[in-house]
Design a protein around this motif. Structure first.
Motif, short mmCIF file in Angstrom:
data_model
loop_
_atom_site.label_atom_id
_atom_site.label_comp_id
_atom_site.label_asym_id
_atom_site.label_seq_id
_atom_site.Cartn_x
_atom_site.Cartn_y
_atom_site.Cartn_z
N UNK A 809 0.91 -1.08 0.05
CA UNK A 809 0.00 -0.16 0.08
C UNK A 809 0.85 1.36 -0.19
N UNK A 810 1.92 1.19 1.03
CA UNK A 810 2.77 2.46 1.03
C UNK A 810 3.47 2.87 -0.58
N UNK A 825 -10.37 9.39 1.36
CA UNK A 825 -11.24 8.41 0.34
C UNK A 825 -10.39 7.71 -0.61
N UNK A 826 -9.51 8.43 -1.18
CA UNK A 826 -8.54 7.60 -2.26
C UNK A 826 -7.52 6.52 -1.36
N UNK A 827 -7.26 6.89 -0.04
CA UNK A 827 -6.56 6.10 0.76
C UNK A 827 -7.38 4.91 1.11
N UNK A 828 -8.58 5.03 1.34
CA UNK A 828 -9.47 3.78 1.80
C UNK A 828 -9.48 2.84 0.60
N UNK A 829 -9.71 3.61 -0.51
CA UNK A 829 -9.97 2.60 -1.75
C UNK A 829 -8.93 1.70 -2.01
N UNK A 830 -7.37 2.42 -1.72
CA UNK A 830 -6.21 1.71 -1.98
C UNK A 830 -6.24 0.61 -1.12
N UNK A 831 -6.37 0.99 0.26
CA UNK A 831 -6.09 0.06 1.26
C UNK A 831 -6.98 -1.13 1.19
N UNK A 832 -8.42 -0.94 0.62
CA UNK A 832 -9.27 -2.21 0.58
C UNK A 832 -8.65 -3.18 -0.28
N UNK A 833 -7.86 -2.68 -1.49
CA UNK A 833 -7.20 -3.67 -2.43
C UNK A 833 -6.51 -4.64 -1.68
N UNK A 834 -5.90 -4.22 -0.41
CA UNK A 834 -4.83 -5.16 0.24
C UNK A 834 -5.65 -5.67 1.73
N UNK A 841 -3.27 0.70 9.16
CA UNK A 841 -2.27 1.42 8.92
C UNK A 841 -1.87 2.33 9.77
N UNK A 842 -2.45 3.09 10.46
CA UNK A 842 -1.93 3.63 11.50
C UNK A 842 -1.43 3.09 12.55
N UNK A 843 -1.97 1.90 12.78
CA UNK A 843 -1.66 1.07 14.10
C UNK A 843 -0.29 0.50 13.48
N UNK A 844 0.02 0.37 12.18
CA UNK A 844 1.40 -0.35 11.68
C UNK A 844 2.29 0.76 11.85
N UNK A 845 2.06 1.96 12.17
CA UNK A 845 3.13 3.05 12.34
C UNK A 845 3.38 3.77 11.02
N UNK A 846 2.68 3.65 9.96
CA UNK A 846 3.36 4.19 8.74
C UNK A 846 2.57 5.28 8.02
N UNK A 847 1.25 5.32 8.65
CA UNK A 847 0.29 6.27 7.90
C UNK A 847 -0.37 7.16 9.01
N UNK A 848 -0.97 8.20 8.64
CA UNK A 848 -1.67 9.38 8.96
C UNK A 848 -2.88 9.60 8.74
#
Length: 970
Positions: A809-810, A825-834, A841-848
């Protein structure tokens, strides 16, 4: 020998690139002391470290060539690493005279040669036997563009027979002096009467001692003839001091009528010394009693930064106006100065005298006696004869060389660029070559050396020895010439004169330094002899060598088959033949009797020089055709002479501007590769050789490629098949993933991956006699390069599947937005693919993500106490970013980053390294130079991090990891 049976050499598989590049860069640094290149200036020499390593790797078999001796991949890897360590040991400059290290390298070459012949090598403990074996049975090395002699020199250092040729007689003589002359007289004592009779003389020590002795004799003889022209300086206390240099300023009649035709100075800087608190500078003082109403006066003391800036300007104006009139302040335009110069109306005025003090320089105001001593020589018969005879040929114009040219200001012949006193001194030294040659010959015969053939006819007796000493002393004159022209600058920071050809141009110098050539100063004749004597001690002086003057396209190769290694001219690079005339005219005056064939012409040959110069060939199109026709003929001749058992190496010098403007398929690069392929070579390696003083990218942009690419070429079998575009691409996809991995393991950083990847890709392309397009037309190299790059990018994309979902995703987000913000909204769509949510992603410490805005966390926002061994949501993205964070942190550094690597699993560490290459590639395409630099840094540092991690693990008990990767690795 067929391709199937030919043994692969180390250079076709792997070389320790980082160590080679580091040693090459170090070798170019100032302050390393006498070096073989110091014998005589030549341009664009390849570093000896790179040449030494490449030749070794061309000759030593890769372990995979001997499966019966190294049956497993692990055994081959260990042996390969051992060979790498031998290269790493021999490339530092300090190792170039270490016989223990060199003997180890020679034995490895002898072992490969012997095994290939079904023999055993001589014992490693018998260096003389190893050297004799290499001289007899190893393939000879031939460089058809030998230039400054780096490749033949390193071939000789490795114990091989060294051959070379060049069109330019100056290059030929330099190479002869490096590799052909020293072995002829190796081990002989000097012949001068002051020699030490009890000393054992090794290598070229006797030769070096005689160069120094007879150089001193020449200097003393010159002082008898012209010593009165070099008076001492008178100090304020009435004592005298030795002069180091006279500093002069050119003058021109002021165009302002208010100045009434007075000559005024053209000075680029008034600073003489920039030593803090002890600065020295020149001031223009109005003085009605002085010539033209002004005079120079030297002042010493302390200057503020702003004051020094003003003084540094001299009499310069802005860009549109070259200088200002010191009498009226009116502008003096550059065009006016040029017209006055071409009319012969520029003058010179003594600006300052630099004298020798107690560990310091003494700066004195001009002295009438010193001005008159130099200026009265303008009518000297010897001076005018020199200007009208051998120095009467033209200096380069702007069409001939890049950079500034003094010819635009009237210095249109070589005679014009020397002052009268410089010409008097240099012609005096040149005329003494005949005398010193007779003196050496007499002393040699007094030592029992018989007469024989001259050096130009391969002689080794008294005449030949006298010719050799004369050659090196003529080089000393050339070195003095380089430091004794009116284009020499005075450097106020190190307080000495700088050489004329500090760069590949002859720009006008308005205020210049004149060295006191009879004194022990920079630019002095005897210091030049002493320096050359020390440089001679750095050449190997072993084995056989032969250098000839041959035009490369018509070279029939007097020795064949040969191991070929060469650094050909770049297609539109500077024409060195024009610049070489600066030295040639003086060498010809000194050595015409010694080398009658080399100096049979008035000037160096130009028409045949293999450079695409439009002014010489009637336009750019004709010039490029001339170059490509000549290079094609050269490569075909090389192919015919090349040893089938070993690869040929060709150094290709890249221009950064070419890459930036046209990409990897630039016309010069593609055309050159096309010529290589058309000659019948298979290109199966492209190693980037970085030869600058820093391999870092800071300040150079992310796509700053290596300064040279070494092409590794083998002969294409005559039975090579024809294939189609589809099959070519399919084979690329099969073979390039493994090849790219090996390139990474060899230490190639992301910045050079695209170029290095061309090696295996072009290896596939050139292994076929033809690759046919769907319309049955033959595929060009340009098209092949584009396809290779496409496949490489596709492979990089496919590698993303090996990363954890959060990292994938990153990567996608980074490609789309970089480190900038996007919409949630774009982030949600891209994250859903994975199968991820933004919370994952926030819990993983890579995204805000907040308030409809989303972005990747910056490295500065990541947890400073993060550790892979305790992170239950570990991602490869974090591994990479935290390693970079620590490498960039002045309180972190390599040690802290290595500790993180030690906590990672081998798979995670390798993924972090691979991700650095992937992210660099994205940055390079997007033009994100600053971000690209950090990924290249991590990739280049990774081998060091892994080594440091092993030490860290050994020092600390391995921590038990209890991790649940199931949440993120699905």
């Amino acid at each position: 020998m067929t391709e199937a049976t030919r043994r692969k050499k180390l250079i076709e598989v792997s070389i320790p690139l980082e160590a080679i590049n580091k040693a090459s860069a170090h070798e170019k640094m100032p302050g390393i002391g006498p070096h073989p290149r110091g014998l005589h200036l030549w341009w664009a020499r390849r570093p000896l470290a790179a040449c030494r390593a490449v030749l070794f790797a061309q000759l030593v078999d890769d372990p995979s060539s001997w499966p019966e001796r190294f049956p497993t991949e692990e055994a081959q890897k260990r042996e390969r690493e051992r060979l790498h360590k031998i290269i790493e040991a021999m490339v530092p400059w300090e190792a170039s005279t270490n016989e223990h290290i060199l003997n180890n390298a020679r034995w490895e070459i002898a072992r490969s040669v012997a095994w290939g012949r079904g023999e055993e090598p001589p014992p490693r403990s018998d260096p003389a036997a190893v050297l004799a074996y290499l001289q007899e049975k190893a393939p000879p090395v031939y460089d058809p563009f030998c230039g400054g002699g780096s490749i033949p020199l390193e071939a000789q250092r490795l114990g091989l027979r060294a051959y070379g040729s060049d069109l330019n007689p100056v290059a030929v003589l330099i190479s002869k002096a490096l590799v052909e002359i020293p072995p002829k007289f190796a081990g002989l004592p000097p012949v001068n009467p002051d020699r030490d009779p009890h000393r054992a003389w090794k290598g070229a020590e006797g030769l070096a001692d005689d160069v120094r002795h007879y150089g001193q004799w020449m200097r003393d003889e010159a002082e008898k003839r012209i010593g009165h022209l070099y008076p001492k300086a008178k100090l304020p206390d009435g004592s005298e001091a030795t002069v180091i240099a006279w500093l002069w300023a050119r003058t021109v009649a002021s165009p302002d009528p208010m100045a009434k035709g007075a000559h005024v100075p053209l000075v680029s800087s008034f600073m003489l010394s920039t030593r803090k608190g002890k600065q020295a500078w020149v001031e223009v003082v109005r003085d009605p009693a002085a010539q033209d109403g002004w005079r120079f006066e030297v002042t010493t003391g302390s200057l503020s930064t702003e004051e020094e800036k003003t003084i540094r300007l001299g009499t310069k104006a802005g860009k549109a106006e070259a200088f200002l009139c010191t009498l009226t302040g009116s502008p003096i335009e550059r065009a006016y100065i040029q017209s006055e110069g071409k009319a012969g109306r520029l003058g010179i005025r003594l600006m300052a005298i630099v004298a020798e003090g107690q560990r310091t320089r003494i700066y004195l105001s001009p002295d009438d006696e010193h001005q008159l001593t130099a200026s009265h020589l303008n009518e000297d018969e010897t001076v005018n004869e020199a200007r009208d005879s051998f120095l009467n040929s033209e200096t380069p114009t702007r069409a001939m060389i890049t950079g500034g040219v003094c010819s635009a200001y009237g210095l249109s012949t070589w005679g014009h660029i020397f002052t009268a006193r410089q010409l008097k001194a240099l012609t005096t030294f040149s005329s003494l070559i005949t005398s010193v040659r007779e003196k050496v010959k007499g002393d040699a015969e007094a030592c029992g050396i018989e007469e024989g053939a001259p050096l130009s006819e391969a002689g080794t007796n008294s005449i030949a020895y006298a010719d050799a000493i004369a050659t090196y002393l003529a080089f000393a004159i050339d070195r003095a010439v380089d430091f004794n022209s009116s284009l020499v600058r005075w450097n106020p920071s190190n307080e000495k004169v700088m050489n004329t050809l500090a760069r590949q141009a002859l720009p006008m110098t308005f205020d210049f330094g004149e060295a006191a050539i009879l004194n022990d100063v920079v630019g002095g004749f005897f210091p030049s002899c002493d320096f050359i004597s020390k440089c001679i001690l750095k050449v190997p002086a072993v084995g056989f060598a032969q250098i000839e003057q041959i035009d490369a396209p018509s070279n029939s190769y007097p020795i064949r088959p040969a191991l070929l290694a060469t650094d050909p001219p770049y297609f539109d690079n500077i024409g060195y033949a024009v610049l070489a005339d600066f030295f040639y005219v003086w060498l010809r005056k000194s050595l015409r009797e010694v080398w009658p064939v080399a100096f049979r012409r008035t000037l160096t040959p130009k028409d045949e020089e293999l450079v695409a110069t439009p002014y010489r060939h009637g336009g750019k199109e004709n010039a490029e055709k001339f170059f490509m026709d000549g290079m094609s003929a050269t490569l075909t001749a090389m192919h015919n002479a090349a040893d089938s058992n070993s690869p040929t190496t060709v150094y290709y010098a890249f221009k950064q501007t070419e890459i930036a403007s046209e990409g990897l398929t630039s016309s010069g690069w593609a055309s050159f590769l096309q010529a290589v392929a058309n000659a019948g070579f298979v290109i199966d390696g492209t190693w980037p050789m970085r030869t600058e003083q820093s391999a870092r990218l800071i300040g150079h942009g992310a796509n700053a490629l290596a300064s040279s690419i070494v092409l590794v070429c083998t002969k294409r079998p005559p039975t090579a098949a024809v294939t189609t575009r589809r099959e070519f691409i399919a084979r690329l996809k099969r073979e390039m993933p493994g090849a790219l991995q090996k390139i990474k393991e060899a230490g190639v950083g992301p910045v050079d991956m695209a170029q290095s990847a061309l090696g295996p890709g072009m290896g596939v392309f050139t292994s076929y006699s033809k690759v046919l397009e769907p319309d049955d037309s033959e595929m060009t190299v340009r098209t092949a390069i584009a396809l290779i790059n496409e496949v490489r990018e596709e492979i990089l994309g496919e590698e993303d599947a090996h990363y954890d979902p959060a990292t994938r995703f990153c990567i996608d987000w980074f490609q789309a937005f970089g480190m900038e913000a996007g919409k949630s909204g774009d982030a949600i769509g891209m994250a859903n693919a994975y199968n991820l949510g933004l919370g994952d992603l926030e819990q993983a410490g890579v995204f805000h993500a907040k308030g409809g805005v989303a972005r990747l966390l910056k490295r500065s926002e990541m947890r400073a106490d993060w550790r892979p061994s305790t992170d239950r949501h570990l991602t490869h993205w974090e591994c990479t970013q935290h390693l970079i964070r620590l490498l960039e942190d002045e309180h972190g550094g390599t040690e802290a980053a290595a500790a993180l690597v030690a906590e990672m699993s081998p798979e995670d560490a390798e993924a972090a390294r691979a991700l650095a290459y992937r992210l660099y590639d994205i940055c390079e395409k997007k033009g994100w130079a600053q971000e690209a630099q950090v990924y290249n840094l991590l990739a280049e540092e990774f081998p060091h991090l892994e080594q440091a991690a092993l030490h860290h693990q050994a020092a600390h008990a391995p921590a038990q990891r209890s991790l649940d990767f199931g949440e993120v690795r699905q």
